[in-house]
Design a protein around this motif. Structure first.
Motif, PDB file in Angstrom:
ATOM      1  N   SER A 210       0.835  -1.210   0.000  1.00  0.00           N
ATOM      2  CA  SER A 210       0.000   0.000   0.000  1.00  0.00           C
ATOM      3  C   SER A 210       0.864   1.253   0.000  1.00  0.00           C
ATOM      4  O   SER A 210       0.496   2.274  -0.595  1.00  0.00           O
ATOM      5  N   ASP A 211       2.037   1.195   0.664  1.00  0.00           N
ATOM      6  CA  ASP A 211       2.976   2.321   0.613  1.00  0.00           C
ATOM      7  C   ASP A 211       3.425   2.573  -0.825  1.00  0.00           C
ATOM      8  O   ASP A 211       3.470   3.715  -1.296  1.00  0.00           O
ATOM      9  N   LEU A 212       3.784   1.481  -1.513  1.00  0.00           N
ATOM     10  CA  LEU A 212       4.264   1.610  -2.892  1.00  0.00           C
ATOM     11  C   LEU A 212       3.156   2.101  -3.810  1.00  0.00           C
ATOM     12  O   LEU A 212       3.393   2.907  -4.712  1.00  0.00           O
ATOM     13  N   ALA A 213       1.939   1.641  -3.576  1.00  0.00           N
ATOM     14  CA  ALA A 213       0.802   2.105  -4.375  1.00  0.00           C
ATOM     15  C   ALA A 213       0.580   3.602  -4.173  1.00  0.00           C
ATOM     16  O   ALA A 213       0.262   4.331  -5.126  1.00  0.00           O
ATOM     17  N   GLU A 214       0.752   4.068  -2.939  1.00  0.00           N
ATOM     18  CA  GLU A 214       0.599   5.501  -2.671  1.00  0.00           C
ATOM     19  C   GLU A 214       1.710   6.298  -3.347  1.00  0.00           C
ATOM     20  O   GLU A 214       1.471   7.377  -3.899  1.00  0.00           O
ATOM     21  N   LEU A 215       2.933   5.770  -3.336  1.00  0.00           N
ATOM     22  CA  LEU A 215       4.028   6.452  -4.032  1.00  0.00           C
ATOM     23  C   LEU A 215       3.726   6.541  -5.528  1.00  0.00           C
ATOM     24  O   LEU A 215       3.927   7.596  -6.144  1.00  0.00           O
ATOM     25  N   ALA A 216       3.232   5.452  -6.112  1.00  0.00           N
ATOM     26  CA  ALA A 216       2.878   5.464  -7.540  1.00  0.00           C
ATOM     27  C   ALA A 216       1.800   6.502  -7.810  1.00  0.00           C
ATOM     28  O   ALA A 216       1.831   7.193  -8.838  1.00  0.00           O
ATOM     29  N   ARG A 217       0.848   6.624  -6.893  1.00  0.00           N
ATOM     30  CA  ARG A 217      -0.209   7.629  -7.068  1.00  0.00           C
ATOM     31  C   ARG A 217       0.384   9.036  -7.047  1.00  0.00           C
ATOM     32  O   ARG A 217       0.017   9.897  -7.865  1.00  0.00           O
ATOM     33  N   LEU A 218       1.331   9.271  -6.157  1.00  0.00           N
ATOM     34  CA  LEU A 218       1.965  10.587  -6.068  1.00  0.00           C
ATOM     35  C   LEU A 218       2.756  10.910  -7.341  1.00  0.00           C
ATOM     36  O   LEU A 218       2.787  12.061  -7.783  1.00  0.00           O
ATOM     37  N   VAL A 219       3.375   9.889  -7.917  1.00  0.00           N
ATOM     38  CA  VAL A 219       4.091  10.090  -9.188  1.00  0.00           C
ATOM     39  C   VAL A 219       3.094  10.358 -10.308  1.00  0.00           C
ATOM     40  O   VAL A 219       3.296  11.249 -11.145  1.00  0.00           O
ATOM     41  N   ALA A 220       1.999   9.614 -10.319  1.00  0.00           N
ATOM     42  CA  ALA A 220       0.988   9.779 -11.371  1.00  0.00           C
ATOM     43  C   ALA A 220       0.369  11.169 -11.345  1.00  0.00           C
ATOM     44  O   ALA A 220       0.040  11.738 -12.391  1.00  0.00           O
ATOM     45  N   THR A 221       0.216  11.737 -10.154  1.00  0.00           N
ATOM     46  CA  THR A 221      -0.401  13.063 -10.025  1.00  0.00           C
ATOM     47  C   THR A 221       0.609  14.194 -10.146  1.00  0.00           C
ATOM     48  O   THR A 221       0.233  15.369 -10.114  1.00  0.00           O
ATOM     49  N   GLY A 222       1.897  13.845 -10.278  1.00  0.00           N
ATOM     50  CA  GLY A 222       2.914  14.873 -10.425  1.00  0.00           C
ATOM     51  C   GLY A 222       3.413  15.455  -9.117  1.00  0.00           C
ATOM     52  O   GLY A 222       4.244  16.367  -9.125  1.00  0.00           O
ATOM     53  N   GLU A 223       2.952  14.919  -7.982  1.00  0.00           N
ATOM     54  CA  GLU A 223       3.429  15.428  -6.687  1.00  0.00           C
ATOM     55  C   GLU A 223       4.851  14.981  -6.395  1.00  0.00           C
ATOM     56  O   GLU A 223       5.569  15.617  -5.618  1.00  0.00           O
ATOM     57  N   ILE A 224       5.254  13.864  -6.980  1.00  0.00           N
ATOM     58  CA  ILE A 224       6.625  13.369  -6.910  1.00  0.00           C
ATOM     59  C   ILE A 224       7.049  13.012  -8.319  1.00  0.00           C
ATOM     60  O   ILE A 224       6.247  12.500  -9.105  1.00  0.00           O
ATOM     61  N   ARG A 225       8.285  13.267  -8.652  1.00  0.00           N
ATOM     62  CA  ARG A 225       8.783  12.906  -9.976  1.00  0.00           C
ATOM     63  C   ARG A 225      10.116  12.183  -9.852  1.00  0.00           C
ATOM     64  O   ARG A 225      10.841  12.364  -8.867  1.00  0.00           O
ATOM     65  N   MET A 226      10.405  11.355 -10.801  1.00  0.00           N
ATOM     66  CA  MET A 226      11.677  10.654 -10.847  1.00  0.00           C
ATOM     67  C   MET A 226      12.391  11.009 -12.138  1.00  0.00           C
ATOM     68  O   MET A 226      12.009  10.539 -13.217  1.00  0.00           O
ATOM     69  N   PRO A 227      13.412  11.840 -12.063  1.00  0.00           N
ATOM     70  CA  PRO A 227      14.179  12.156 -13.268  1.00  0.00           C
ATOM     71  C   PRO A 227      14.905  10.908 -13.787  1.00  0.00           C
ATOM     72  O   PRO A 227      15.492  10.161 -13.014  1.00  0.00           O
ATOM     73  N   ILE A 228      14.825  10.677 -15.075  1.00  0.00           N
ATOM     74  CA  ILE A 228      15.542   9.570 -15.701  1.00  0.00           C
ATOM     75  C   ILE A 228      16.798  10.135 -16.344  1.00  0.00           C
ATOM     76  O   ILE A 228      16.732  10.949 -17.266  1.00  0.00           O
ATOM     77  N   ALA A 229      17.941   9.726 -15.818  1.00  0.00           N
ATOM     78  CA  ALA A 229      19.215  10.283 -16.268  1.00  0.00           C
ATOM     79  C   ALA A 229      19.603   9.781 -17.648  1.00  0.00           C
ATOM     80  O   ALA A 229      20.181  10.523 -18.448  1.00  0.00           O
ATOM     81  N   ALA A 230      19.289   8.503 -17.918  1.00  0.00           N
ATOM     82  CA  ALA A 230      19.667   7.927 -19.213  1.00  0.00           C
ATOM     83  C   ALA A 230      18.849   6.668 -19.467  1.00  0.00           C
ATOM     84  O   ALA A 230      18.467   5.969 -18.528  1.00  0.00           O
ATOM     85  N   THR A 231      18.595   6.400 -20.749  1.00  0.00           N
ATOM     86  CA  THR A 231      17.916   5.176 -21.174  1.00  0.00           C
ATOM     87  C   THR A 231      18.816   4.469 -22.176  1.00  0.00           C
ATOM     88  O   THR A 231      19.360   5.094 -23.089  1.00  0.00           O
ATOM     89  N   PHE A 232      18.984   3.153 -21.985  1.00  0.00           N
ATOM     90  CA  PHE A 232      19.838   2.348 -22.856  1.00  0.00           C
ATOM     91  C   PHE A 232      19.041   1.197 -23.448  1.00  0.00           C
ATOM     92  O   PHE A 232      18.167   0.638 -22.779  1.00  0.00           O
ATOM     93  N   PRO A 233      19.358   0.772 -24.669  1.00  0.00           N
ATOM     94  CA  PRO A 233      18.785  -0.478 -25.174  1.00  0.00           C
ATOM     95  C   PRO A 233      19.440  -1.647 -24.446  1.00  0.00           C
ATOM     96  O   PRO A 233      20.547  -1.516 -23.895  1.00  0.00           O
TER      97      PRO A 233
END
Length: 312
Positions: free
Chosen positions: A265-288
């Motif tokens: 439930s903690d993780l689900a709440e964190l996902a909700r916060l990311v979905a609503t833009g209250e928390i964001r996770m910058p992605i530094a790089a994406t690799f194949p």
């Protein structure tokens, strides 16, 4: 007889660094009773990925044996549902953890297992798969660490390693709890930390003096997300051990946190916060996936701001 479907997976036949990682063609398993097969679209890298596959003793502590897979955080789409599984259907977007096997086209998950390293959660609308693949390990760990410190309004918390994968979540969770955040990092990361909501301070010799200059009335809590420097500084500044937390080192008298103590439930709440833009996770790089060695080398250098994600 129909030929068995094949997919890619990162595997290793010897413990070691990025040089032992190979992309191989492997059979795609069928979902058994109680299992989900997930078609992985993205896998987020964490320090624990290469730490636990670096040598035999560490691997054994995590229950790993050779040949082994690699990576734990994943996001993707449910591809096949085994008998007895409820709450999931083919086509559902999911994210979660698959201990040392996530960097692969397909992973098998037992959603009833209740284990942080073998889990699936529905991905909320508003989160793309690259971002969803960053949530599980770093998010769980940050939630646990902030919970140990019991942060709230009136707190001033020093967060060591604030620009890393766990630190990015911890800074924002602490700010949402109402705390003032001072975050350690290199001088080059200062603007990045300010953008997250932290007041930057350079790590290294003299840290306590620099923190005291920023917070003349003192700090009330500390999270050490890298080693022990932040613990030592917090103690020097009079923070009681019970309000200090580590994740990467054991210090006598100081509570430690890990992602296993955070609930679904903690993780689900964190996902909700990311979905609503209250928390964001910058992605530094994406690799194949075929650049897994380069991606792991970059991640292992521990100077990345945000997360590195493998796209599959």
């Amino acid at each position: 007889m129909q030929e068995q479907q094949k997919g890619r997976a990162v595997q290793l036949d010897a413990w070691g660094g990025p040089e032992v990682l190979d992309v191989r063609e492997v059979p795609v398993p069928e979902a058994g009773p109680g299992q989900l097969r997930v078609r992985v679209t993205a896998a987020g890298l964490n320090p624990m990925d290469w730490i636990m596959t670096a040598d035999a003793d560490t691997a054994a502590r995590f229950g790993l044996s050779l040949p082994a897979g690699f990576g734990t955080d994943y996001a993707g789409v449910v591809d096949q549902v085994g008998d007895g599984v409820t709450g999931y259907a083919p086509g559902d977007r999911v994210f979660g953890g698959a201990l040392s096997r996530a960097v692969a086209d397909y992973v098998m998950i037992d959603p009833a297992d209740g284990n942080a390293a073998n889990e699936a959660h529905h991905t909320p609308d508003g989160i793309d798969d690259l971002t969803a693949a960053t949530l599980t390990i770093a998010g769980r760990t940050a939630l646990a660490a902030v919970g140990v410190a019991d942060l709230g309004p009136g707190d001033t918390v020093l967060i060591g390693g604030a620009g890393g994968g766990v630190g990015v979540f911890a800074v924002q969770l602490a700010r949402l709890a109402g705390a003032r955040v001072i975050g350690t990092g290199s001088p080059a990361s200062a603007d990045f930390l300010r953008d997250l909501g932290a007041e930057p301070v350079a790590y290294g010799d003299g840290l306590a003096d620099r923190v005291q200059a920023l917070a003349p009335k003192g700090i009330t809590a500390a999270l050490d997300l890298h080693g022990t420097e932040t613990v030592e500084t917090a103690r020097e500044l009079g923070v009681p051990d019970k309000r200090i937390c580590t994740i990467a080192a054991q210090v006598e008298g100081v509570p430690a946190a890990n992602g296993a103590t955070a609930t679904p439930s903690d993780l689900a709440e964190l996902a909700r916060l990311v979905a609503t833009g209250e928390i964001r996770m910058p992605i530094a790089a994406t690799f194949p996936v075929d650049k897994i060695r380069e991606a792991t080398e970059l991640q292992a250098a521990r100077h990345v701001r945000g997360k590195i994600v493998i796209a599959l």
